[in-house]
Every structure is written in structure tokens, then in C-alpha cells.
Design an enzyme around this catalytic site. Structure first.
Site, PDB file in Angstrom:
ATOM      1  N   ASP A 184     -69.068  25.152 -54.641  1.00  0.00           N
ATOM      2  CA  ASP A 184     -68.293  25.956 -53.688  1.00  0.00           C
ATOM      3  C   ASP A 184     -68.997  26.030 -52.340  1.00  0.00           C
ATOM      4  O   ASP A 184     -70.228  25.998 -52.267  1.00  0.00           O
ATOM      5  CB  ASP A 184     -68.082  27.369 -54.283  1.00  0.00           C
ATOM      6  CG  ASP A 184     -66.970  28.118 -53.582  1.00  0.00           C
ATOM      7  OD1 ASP A 184     -66.108  27.477 -52.946  1.00  0.00           O
ATOM      8  OD2 ASP A 184     -66.958  29.363 -53.670  1.00  0.00           O
ATOM      9  N   GLY A 185     -68.191  26.164 -51.289  1.00  0.00           N
ATOM     10  CA  GLY A 185     -68.749  26.395 -49.946  1.00  0.00           C
ATOM     11  C   GLY A 185     -68.509  25.265 -48.958  1.00  0.00           C
ATOM     12  O   GLY A 185     -69.008  25.320 -47.823  1.00  0.00           O
ATOM     13  N   ASN A 186     -67.747  24.283 -49.337  1.00  0.00           N
ATOM     14  CA  ASN A 186     -67.485  23.151 -48.433  1.00  0.00           C
ATOM     15  C   ASN A 186     -66.763  23.596 -47.156  1.00  0.00           C
ATOM     16  O   ASN A 186     -67.117  23.183 -46.050  1.00  0.00           O
ATOM     17  CB  ASN A 186     -66.587  22.110 -49.120  1.00  0.00           C
ATOM     18  CG  ASN A 186     -67.284  21.401 -50.256  1.00  0.00           C
ATOM     19  OD1 ASN A 186     -68.493  21.504 -50.390  1.00  0.00           O
ATOM     20  ND2 ASN A 186     -66.524  20.679 -51.065  1.00  0.00           N
ATOM     21  N   GLY A 187     -65.723  24.429 -47.341  1.00  0.00           N
ATOM     22  CA  GLY A 187     -64.915  24.853 -46.196  1.00  0.00           C
ATOM     23  C   GLY A 187     -65.752  25.652 -45.208  1.00  0.00           C
ATOM     24  O   GLY A 187     -65.718  25.407 -43.998  1.00  0.00           O
ATOM     25  N   ARG A 188     -66.529  26.608 -45.733  1.00  0.00           N
ATOM     26  CA  ARG A 188     -67.359  27.445 -44.846  1.00  0.00           C
ATOM     27  C   ARG A 188     -68.434  26.612 -44.145  1.00  0.00           C
ATOM     28  O   ARG A 188     -68.754  26.855 -42.991  1.00  0.00           O
ATOM     29  CB  ARG A 188     -68.006  28.584 -45.650  1.00  0.00           C
ATOM     30  CG  ARG A 188     -67.065  29.761 -45.862  1.00  0.00           C
ATOM     31  CD  ARG A 188     -67.555  30.686 -46.929  1.00  0.00           C
ATOM     32  NE  ARG A 188     -67.379  30.115 -48.256  1.00  0.00           N
ATOM     33  CZ  ARG A 188     -68.013  30.528 -49.333  1.00  0.00           C
ATOM     34  NH1 ARG A 188     -68.918  31.489 -49.244  1.00  0.00           N
ATOM     35  NH2 ARG A 188     -67.750  29.974 -50.500  1.00  0.00           N
ATOM     36  N   TRP A 189     -68.958  25.622 -44.838  1.00  0.00           N
ATOM     37  CA  TRP A 189     -69.970  24.739 -44.230  1.00  0.00           C
ATOM     38  C   TRP A 189     -69.376  24.082 -42.984  1.00  0.00           C
ATOM     39  O   TRP A 189     -70.018  24.035 -41.926  1.00  0.00           O
ATOM     40  CB  TRP A 189     -70.388  23.661 -45.247  1.00  0.00           C
ATOM     41  CG  TRP A 189     -71.453  22.736 -44.755  1.00  0.00           C
ATOM     42  CD1 TRP A 189     -72.805  22.883 -44.897  1.00  0.00           C
ATOM     43  CD2 TRP A 189     -71.253  21.503 -44.039  1.00  0.00           C
ATOM     44  NE1 TRP A 189     -73.466  21.824 -44.315  1.00  0.00           N
ATOM     45  CE2 TRP A 189     -72.532  20.965 -43.782  1.00  0.00           C
ATOM     46  CE3 TRP A 189     -70.131  20.811 -43.586  1.00  0.00           C
ATOM     47  CZ2 TRP A 189     -72.717  19.759 -43.094  1.00  0.00           C
ATOM     48  CZ3 TRP A 189     -70.313  19.618 -42.900  1.00  0.00           C
ATOM     49  CH2 TRP A 189     -71.587  19.098 -42.661  1.00  0.00           C
TER      50      TRP A 189
ATOM     51  N   ARG B 164     -62.036  21.907 -42.252  1.00  0.00           N
ATOM     52  CA  ARG B 164     -62.520  22.132 -43.622  1.00  0.00           C
ATOM     53  C   ARG B 164     -62.711  20.827 -44.388  1.00  0.00           C
ATOM     54  O   ARG B 164     -63.631  20.689 -45.196  1.00  0.00           O
ATOM     55  CB  ARG B 164     -61.538  23.035 -44.380  1.00  0.00           C
ATOM     56  CG  ARG B 164     -61.512  24.470 -43.898  1.00  0.00           C
ATOM     57  CD  ARG B 164     -60.452  25.276 -44.657  1.00  0.00           C
ATOM     58  NE  ARG B 164     -60.671  25.181 -46.087  1.00  0.00           N
ATOM     59  CZ  ARG B 164     -61.492  25.984 -46.774  1.00  0.00           C
ATOM     60  NH1 ARG B 164     -62.126  26.952 -46.174  1.00  0.00           N
ATOM     61  NH2 ARG B 164     -61.650  25.827 -48.066  1.00  0.00           N
TER      62      ARG B 164
ATOM     63  N   HIS C 100     -65.543  18.903 -47.282  1.00  0.00           N
ATOM     64  CA  HIS C 100     -65.323  18.254 -48.578  1.00  0.00           C
ATOM     65  C   HIS C 100     -65.964  16.861 -48.583  1.00  0.00           C
ATOM     66  O   HIS C 100     -66.555  16.426 -49.572  1.00  0.00           O
ATOM     67  CB  HIS C 100     -63.827  18.158 -48.889  1.00  0.00           C
ATOM     68  CG  HIS C 100     -63.184  19.508 -49.036  1.00  0.00           C
ATOM     69  ND1 HIS C 100     -63.673  20.468 -49.894  1.00  0.00           N
ATOM     70  CD2 HIS C 100     -62.115  20.075 -48.420  1.00  0.00           C
ATOM     71  CE1 HIS C 100     -62.924  21.560 -49.800  1.00  0.00           C
ATOM     72  NE2 HIS C 100     -61.982  21.350 -48.909  1.00  0.00           N
TER      73      HIS C 100
ATOM     74  N   THR D 263     -56.725  24.497 -60.880  1.00  0.00           N
ATOM     75  CA  THR D 263     -55.263  24.635 -60.922  1.00  0.00           C
ATOM     76  C   THR D 263     -54.782  25.585 -59.823  1.00  0.00           C
ATOM     77  O   THR D 263     -53.609  25.562 -59.473  1.00  0.00           O
ATOM     78  CB  THR D 263     -54.800  25.166 -62.301  1.00  0.00           C
ATOM     79  OG1 THR D 263     -55.606  26.291 -62.666  1.00  0.00           O
ATOM     80  CG2 THR D 263     -54.905  24.108 -63.378  1.00  0.00           C
TER      81      THR D 263
ATOM     82  N   TRP E  48     -54.097  24.226 -55.608  1.00  0.00           N
ATOM     83  CA  TRP E  48     -52.822  23.739 -55.042  1.00  0.00           C
ATOM     84  C   TRP E  48     -52.281  24.685 -53.977  1.00  0.00           C
ATOM     85  O   TRP E  48     -51.402  24.309 -53.202  1.00  0.00           O
ATOM     86  CB  TRP E  48     -51.765  23.587 -56.145  1.00  0.00           C
ATOM     87  CG  TRP E  48     -52.066  22.533 -57.155  1.00  0.00           C
ATOM     88  CD1 TRP E  48     -52.510  22.730 -58.427  1.00  0.00           C
ATOM     89  CD2 TRP E  48     -51.932  21.107 -57.001  1.00  0.00           C
ATOM     90  NE1 TRP E  48     -52.664  21.521 -59.074  1.00  0.00           N
ATOM     91  CE2 TRP E  48     -52.313  20.511 -58.216  1.00  0.00           C
ATOM     92  CE3 TRP E  48     -51.529  20.287 -55.938  1.00  0.00           C
ATOM     93  CZ2 TRP E  48     -52.318  19.130 -58.422  1.00  0.00           C
ATOM     94  CZ3 TRP E  48     -51.532  18.910 -56.134  1.00  0.00           C
ATOM     95  CH2 TRP E  48     -51.923  18.350 -57.358  1.00  0.00           C
TER      96      TRP E  48
ATOM     97  N   LEU F 255     -76.035   9.697 -69.130  1.00  0.00           N
ATOM     98  CA  LEU F 255     -75.398  10.941 -68.663  1.00  0.00           C
ATOM     99  C   LEU F 255     -73.881  10.867 -68.814  1.00  0.00           C
ATOM    100  O   LEU F 255     -73.264   9.875 -68.447  1.00  0.00           O
ATOM    101  CB  LEU F 255     -75.743  11.149 -67.184  1.00  0.00           C
ATOM    102  CG  LEU F 255     -75.011  12.320 -66.501  1.00  0.00           C
ATOM    103  CD1 LEU F 255     -75.565  13.652 -66.976  1.00  0.00           C
ATOM    104  CD2 LEU F 255     -75.102  12.219 -64.987  1.00  0.00           C
TER     105      LEU F 255
HETATM  106  C1  IPE Z   1     -63.629  27.170 -57.346  1.00  0.00           C
HETATM  107  O1  IPE Z   1     -63.778  27.407 -55.986  1.00  0.00           O
HETATM  108  C2  IPE Z   1     -62.972  25.843 -57.572  1.00  0.00           C
HETATM  109  C3  IPE Z   1     -63.790  24.650 -57.297  1.00  0.00           C
HETATM  110  C4  IPE Z   1     -65.020  24.654 -56.882  1.00  0.00           C
HETATM  111  C5  IPE Z   1     -63.120  23.395 -57.527  1.00  0.00           C
HETATM  112  P1  IPE Z   1     -62.682  28.227 -55.157  1.00  0.00           P
HETATM  113  O2  IPE Z   1     -63.163  28.248 -53.751  1.00  0.00           O
HETATM  114  O3  IPE Z   1     -61.337  27.662 -55.382  1.00  0.00           O
HETATM  115  O4  IPE Z   1     -62.749  29.668 -55.830  1.00  0.00           O
HETATM  116  P2  IPE Z   1     -62.309  31.088 -55.274  1.00  0.00           P
HETATM  117  O5  IPE Z   1     -60.958  30.935 -54.641  1.00  0.00           O
HETATM  118  O6  IPE Z   1     -63.333  31.479 -54.251  1.00  0.00           O
HETATM  119  O7  IPE Z   1     -62.341  31.976 -56.454  1.00  0.00           O
HETATM  120  C1  IPE Z   2     -65.223  24.129 -52.873  1.00  0.00           C
HETATM  121  O1  IPE Z   2     -65.333  24.459 -51.532  1.00  0.00           O
HETATM  122  C2  IPE Z   2     -64.408  22.887 -53.071  1.00  0.00           C
HETATM  123  C3  IPE Z   2     -63.098  23.118 -53.686  1.00  0.00           C
HETATM  124  C4  IPE Z   2     -62.620  24.276 -54.033  1.00  0.00           C
HETATM  125  C5  IPE Z   2     -62.298  21.946 -53.913  1.00  0.00           C
HETATM  126  P1  IPE Z   2     -64.284  25.383 -50.822  1.00  0.00           P
HETATM  127  O2  IPE Z   2     -63.269  24.525 -50.147  1.00  0.00           O
HETATM  128  O3  IPE Z   2     -63.747  26.405 -51.718  1.00  0.00           O
HETATM  129  O4  IPE Z   2     -65.187  26.051 -49.708  1.00  0.00           O
HETATM  130  P2  IPE Z   2     -65.137  27.558 -49.212  1.00  0.00           P
HETATM  131  O5  IPE Z   2     -65.359  28.407 -50.418  1.00  0.00           O
HETATM  132  O6  IPE Z   2     -63.807  27.757 -48.603  1.00  0.00           O
HETATM  133  O7  IPE Z   2     -66.263  27.622 -48.248  1.00  0.00           O
HETATM  134 MG    MG Z   3     -64.345  28.282 -52.188  1.00  0.00          MG
END
Ligand code: IPE
Ligand code: IPE
Ligand code: MG
Length: 253
Positions: free
Chosen positions: A33-38, A46, A50, A79, A82, A144
């Protein structure tokens, strides 16, 4: 076997790390998690996060091979994801193919086997076909197990398992009294896989977001604020070292 970690340079991180002393988690599951915020922190779209996150996947897979982890389960698309804008969903769902088109030969050379868990039927054809190709090509590998959770949601998985189980029970003479946890778990997408020993979540949130609810019943959790694109080999080793301090009691003493 004691080895220096070749990825690390500073003195502290070069301390010896025994990759094979029997305390390495056999199955590591990661909520990446955290790709978008990065990306947002850098004024980038965003989707740039990714793409950057994909290079972390490459690093972590290499580390898992080096550390002789048996199963690495990566939460790649849920899921619930989407709900995001179509362009972001499209980008995320193209990443498996991009990753495999570059790295499949390396994965094969490293004896990696690829699997997928989730509702694969409802993925775009290009995602499903790229995964199926990789699964077929690596079927006989025994290093692995790289397990990609794609269009995965735990409640969807449990419901899917229930339907399969009820159908089989209806078709057989099995009494419900004979049904046990082992039989039920054979209907989950993770059938036959050891449950995770360690769950890592990057990006600061302290929740499961519908990931492996059944399988994580006795898993050790490790959370970090580091955003997935910044997650490094050193962070990965920090999680492994922390895991070694844990006493797993499973309800015993
Ligand atoms: C969980 O991250 C799903 C994946 C990493 C694929 P999200 O960013 O979707 O989770 P929430 O919305 O913060 O709970
Ligand atoms: C996780 O990063 C990747 C997926 C959910 C596919 P996010 O896209 O959720 O990144 P944030 O949480 O918005 O930073
Ligand atoms: Mg996220």
C-alpha cells in the site's frame, strides 16, 4: 549459512543475516500500500506510483528468493479496487503483463513458480492470459511460489468456497457433522498453501482491507509507514528480524 547482504552498503545494515536458520517465515503475505500517496507527494499522477511500485515488487521477489522464503503472496488488486477511476484500474491491471513480459525469464531462471488467487474470471483478458501463461510456464518449478492476489477479496473467497462446498456436499452423502476446518480450507483459493507466517503492510494503515481473513488467524503482523515504492531490502530484512523475536503460541503457553 551466514551471508553478507549484497544489497546493503552502510555498516549497520551489513551486519550478518542468517538466511537459513529455520526462523525465516515460510510464507510472507504483503499488502503493498501507498503507491498513490507516493506519487501525490511528488506532484505526479497516482499511476506513476503504481509503476514505481513495480520496481519494489522486483526487489522483494529477489529478496524472497535469497532468503529462501517458500511462498510470497502479494496483494495486487482487491475486489474493492474497482471503485477507483477507470484509468487507474486499467493501469494497475496492465502491470502483471508488463512485469511478466520483462521478468518471466528471470523468474524461470530462479526456479520461481507463479500462482494467482482471486476471482480471475472477471479480470480483463490481457491480465488473465498473461497470468495463465506464466502459471503454465512455471508449473514444474519448485523454488519460491510467487502468489499474486488479483481481483482478490476475502469475503468473495469465503462465499465462493461455501458455494463449492455446499454443491459437493449436496452431490455426496457426506454428513455436515463430518465437515471440518481442513475440508473447508480446501475450497479456498489458497487450497494446499501453508497459511502466512508473516503479514507485512506498508503505507501506514493498520487494517486488513479484506485480505486473507481466514488464513491470517495466527499470522504475525508487521506494519510500516514506509510507502510501497520506498520499501527497501533493508525494510524487508527488518520485518524478518522482528519476526524472529516473536513467540508464536497458537493459544498454548
Ligand atoms: C489494499 O489497499 C489493496 C491492495 C494493496 C491491493 P487499499 O488501498 O485498497 O486499502 P484501503 O482502501 O486503504 O483499505
Ligand atoms: C496500493 O497503493 C496499490 C493498490 C491498491 C492497487 P494505493 O493505490 O492504495 O496507494 P494509496 O494508499 O492511495 O497511497
Ligand atoms: Mg491504499
Amino acid at each position: 549459512m551466514i551471508m553478507k547482504n549484497p544489497f546493503l552498503t552502510n555498516k549497520q545494515s551489513q551486519e550478518s543475516f542468517d538466511y537459513s536458520d529455520g526462523h525465516t517465515p515460510e510464507h510472507i503475505a504483503i499488502i503493498m500500500d501507498g503507491n498513490g500517496r507516493w506519487a501525490e507527494k511528488r506532484g505526479m499522477p497516482r499511476v506513476a506510483g503504481h509503476k514505481e511500485g513495480l520496481s519494489t515488487v522486483v526487489k522483494v521477489v529477489k529478496m524472497a528468493v535469497k532468503c529462501q522464503v517458500k511462498i510470497l503472496t502479494l496483494y495486487t488488486f482487491s475486489t474493492e479496487n474497482w471503485k477507483r477511476p477507470k484509468q487507474e484500474v486499467d493501469t494497475i491491471l496492465r502491470l502483471p503483463k508488463e512485469f511478466l513480459s520483462v521478468y518471466l525469464p528471470d523468474l524461470i531462471a530462479n526456479n520461481v513458480r507463479i500462482e494467482a488467487i482471486g476471482d480471475l474470471e472477471n479480470l480483463p483478458a490481457h491480465t488473465r492470459e498473461a497470468m495463465q501463461f506464466a502459471i503454465d510456464r512455471t508449473r514444474d518449478n519448485n523454488g519460491l511460489l510467487l502468489n499474486m492476489a488479483l481481483n482478490y477479496g476475502s469475503r468473495n473467497e469465503i462465499l465462493h468456497a461455501m458455494k463449492g462446498l455446499l454443491k459437493d456436499i449436496n452431490d455426496s452423502n457426506q454428513s455436515l457433522d463430518e465437515l471440518d476446518e481442513q475440508q473447508f480450507s480446501n475450497y479456498l483459493y489458497t487450497a494446499g498453501m501453508k497459511e502466512p507466517d508473516l503479514l507485512i503492510r506498508t503505507g501506514g494503515e493498520k487494517r486488513l482491507s479484506n485480505f486473507l481473513l481466514w488464513q491470517l488467524a495466527y499470522t504475525e503482523f508487521w506494519f510500516t509507514d514506509v510507502l510501497w515504492p520506498d520499501f527497501s531490502e533493508m525494510e524487508f530484512l527488518r520485518a524478518l528480524k522482528d519476526y524472529r523475536q516473536r513467540k508464536r503460541r497458537y493459544g498454548g503457553i
